[in-house]
Design an enzyme around this catalytic site. Structure first.
Site, PDB file in Angstrom:
ATOM      1  N   HIS A 101       0.840  -1.209   0.000  1.00 64.14           N
ATOM      2  CA  HIS A 101       0.000   0.000   0.000  1.00 64.14           C
ATOM      3  C   HIS A 101       0.866   1.247   0.000  1.00 64.14           C
ATOM      4  O   HIS A 101       2.047   1.199   0.351  1.00 64.14           O
ATOM      5  CB  HIS A 101      -0.910   0.032   1.236  1.00 64.14           C
ATOM      6  CG  HIS A 101      -0.158   0.211   2.522  1.00 64.14           C
ATOM      7  ND1 HIS A 101       0.570  -0.799   3.094  1.00 64.14           N
ATOM      8  CD2 HIS A 101      -0.012   1.286   3.326  1.00 64.14           C
ATOM      9  CE1 HIS A 101       1.126  -0.357   4.204  1.00 64.14           C
ATOM     10  NE2 HIS A 101       0.802   0.914   4.370  1.00 64.14           N
ATOM     11  N   ASP A 103       0.411   5.024   1.946  1.00 69.04           N
ATOM     12  CA  ASP A 103      -0.408   5.490   3.067  1.00 69.04           C
ATOM     13  C   ASP A 103      -1.477   6.476   2.602  1.00 69.04           C
ATOM     14  O   ASP A 103      -1.194   7.430   1.870  1.00 69.04           O
ATOM     15  CB  ASP A 103       0.471   6.166   4.123  1.00 69.04           C
ATOM     16  CG  ASP A 103       1.376   5.159   4.825  1.00 69.04           C
ATOM     17  OD1 ASP A 103       1.000   3.976   4.906  1.00 69.04           O
ATOM     18  OD2 ASP A 103       2.452   5.578   5.288  1.00 69.04           O
ATOM     19  N   HIS A 246       4.673   0.199   0.466  1.00 69.27           N
ATOM     20  CA  HIS A 246       5.386  -0.587   1.471  1.00 69.27           C
ATOM     21  C   HIS A 246       4.516  -1.711   1.998  1.00 69.27           C
ATOM     22  O   HIS A 246       3.296  -1.718   1.811  1.00 69.27           O
ATOM     23  CB  HIS A 246       5.920   0.298   2.594  1.00 69.27           C
ATOM     24  CG  HIS A 246       4.903   1.163   3.254  1.00 69.27           C
ATOM     25  ND1 HIS A 246       4.391   2.302   2.668  1.00 69.27           N
ATOM     26  CD2 HIS A 246       4.285   1.065   4.454  1.00 69.27           C
ATOM     27  CE1 HIS A 246       3.511   2.854   3.473  1.00 69.27           C
ATOM     28  NE2 HIS A 246       3.412   2.118   4.574  1.00 69.27           N
ATOM     29  N   ARG A 261       4.578   6.933  14.308  1.00 68.64           N
ATOM     30  CA  ARG A 261       4.660   7.467  12.949  1.00 68.64           C
ATOM     31  C   ARG A 261       4.096   8.874  12.896  1.00 68.64           C
ATOM     32  O   ARG A 261       3.060   9.140  13.512  1.00 68.64           O
ATOM     33  CB  ARG A 261       3.870   6.570  12.013  1.00 68.64           C
ATOM     34  CG  ARG A 261       4.033   6.940  10.552  1.00 68.64           C
ATOM     35  CD  ARG A 261       3.184   6.055   9.670  1.00 68.64           C
ATOM     36  NE  ARG A 261       2.025   6.807   9.202  1.00 68.64           N
ATOM     37  CZ  ARG A 261       0.974   6.252   8.601  1.00 68.64           C
ATOM     38  NH1 ARG A 261       0.908   4.945   8.415  1.00 68.64           N
ATOM     39  NH2 ARG A 261      -0.012   6.999   8.194  1.00 68.64           N
TER      40      ARG A 261
HETATM   41  O1  LIG Z   1       5.082  -1.265  10.682  1.00 68.05           O
HETATM   42  C1  LIG Z   1       5.621  -0.909   9.639  1.00 68.05           C
HETATM   43  O2  LIG Z   1       6.781  -1.178   9.345  1.00 68.05           O
HETATM   44  C2  LIG Z   1       4.854  -0.055   8.658  1.00 68.05           C
HETATM   45  C3  LIG Z   1       3.415   0.048   9.001  1.00 68.05           C
HETATM   46  C4  LIG Z   1       2.732   0.955   8.030  1.00 68.05           C
HETATM   47  O3  LIG Z   1       2.226   0.551   7.027  1.00 68.05           O
HETATM   48  C5  LIG Z   1       2.802   2.398   8.267  1.00 68.05           C
HETATM   49  O4  LIG Z   1       3.282   2.830   9.309  1.00 68.05           O
HETATM   50  O5  LIG Z   1       2.370   3.137   7.379  1.00 68.05           O
HETATM   51 FE   LIG Z   2       1.695   2.215   5.751  1.00 66.90          FE
END
Ligand SMILES: O=C(O)CCC(=O)C(=O)O
Ligand SMILES: [Fe+2]
Length: 270
Positions: A101, A103, A246, A261
């Protein structure tokens, strides 16, 4: 590109670089900020090690690259609503991002990028993969590029959050974007459909649209377009969400993996 303030070491030819020589807990100098941005444009996802980032520094770091975006599906921290917790442990029934995906592609203006700081990792596992949507676009035939160029697709998150949170009465964003977008900074073309959020190609019969999406979702999985990042406690990944996708692996259950994040707002894809 010559770098004077930071040390930039590519991880693969098409995507990913590790960055050394900067402390992200301190305000960035203008030259560090501008070189980190250059490295992000050049490598699409950049990695930092040994950065014990506190929430204030995390927000300041994100704001150095643009306005921060709020998450429509997941609430932020009480005191820091711009920060989303990314966490899995023995109680978890799902993890964020366990499918290819980009984000919040369902926003009218999907994010420019995300900065993920992980402080707690399992001894092994929990790697994250990024795939370059420049490389994915470049690898298509001229005929397929020409066919995709005028197409648009629907990006929707309702099916995801309604399944995850069936008790929440809410309508989540849904928007149409070009299948091929032009990166607003590099002006390079990139593929912009993803398996989590893109539900439909506009103007094609469903069977044709579904078959085309299945081909494109599979195309993104080519390891030649990818980098796989092995986290350590206090690693940071900063990705350009416009030209990458990712995938967060969940091969470490029931161990704990935890971090935070921030998301930087972007603009309308064209
Ligand atoms: O946990 C992760 O490495 C990425 C998770 C994810 O898709 C994000 O934080 O956007
Ligand atoms: Fe993500």
């Amino acid at each position: 590109m010559p770098y004077e303030t930071i040390d930039v070491r590519p991880v693969t030819k098409s995507i990913g670089a590790e960055i050394f020589g900067v402390d992200l807990n301190e305000p960035l100098s203008n030259s560090a900020q501008s070189e980190i941005h250059d490295a992000l444009m050049e490598h699409q996802v950049i990695f930092f090690r040994d950065q014990k980032l506190n929430h204030d520094s995390h927000i300041r770091l994100g704001r150095a690259f643009g306005e921060l975006a709020y998450h429509s599906g997941v609430a932020g921290l009480d005191d820091y609503p711009e920060i989303v917790k990314i966490h899995a442990d023995a109680e978890s029934t799902f993890v964020a991002g366990e499918n290819w995906h980009s984000d919040l592609s369902e926003y009218e203006e999907p994010p420019m990028g995300s900065i993920l700081y992980m402080h707690t990792l399992p001894p092994v596992g929990g790697d994250t993969l990024w795939s370059s949507m420049y490389a994915a676009y470049d690898a298509l035939s001229d005929e397929m590029k020409a066919f995709l160029e005028p197409l648009t697709a629907v990006h929707d998150s309702n099916h995801i959050y309604r399944e995850l949170f069936p008790d929440v009465e809410k309508t989540y964003p849904c928007n149409t974007h070009p299948v091929i977008r032009t990166h607003p900074v590099t002006k390079r073309k990139c593929l912009f459909v993803n398996a989590s959020k893109t539900t439909k190609i506009n103007g094609l019969p469903k069977a044709e649209g579904d078959a085309l999406l299945a081909f494109l979702f599979d195309h993104v999985k080519n390891p030649n377009f990818q980098v796989r990042f092995r986290w350590q406690p206090h690693s940071i990944a900063f990705w350009d969400n416009r030209c990458t996708q990712h995938f967060a692996t969940w091969d470490y259950f029931p161990e704990t993996r935890s971090g935070y994040r921030v998301t930087i707002a972007g603009d309308k894809p064209y």
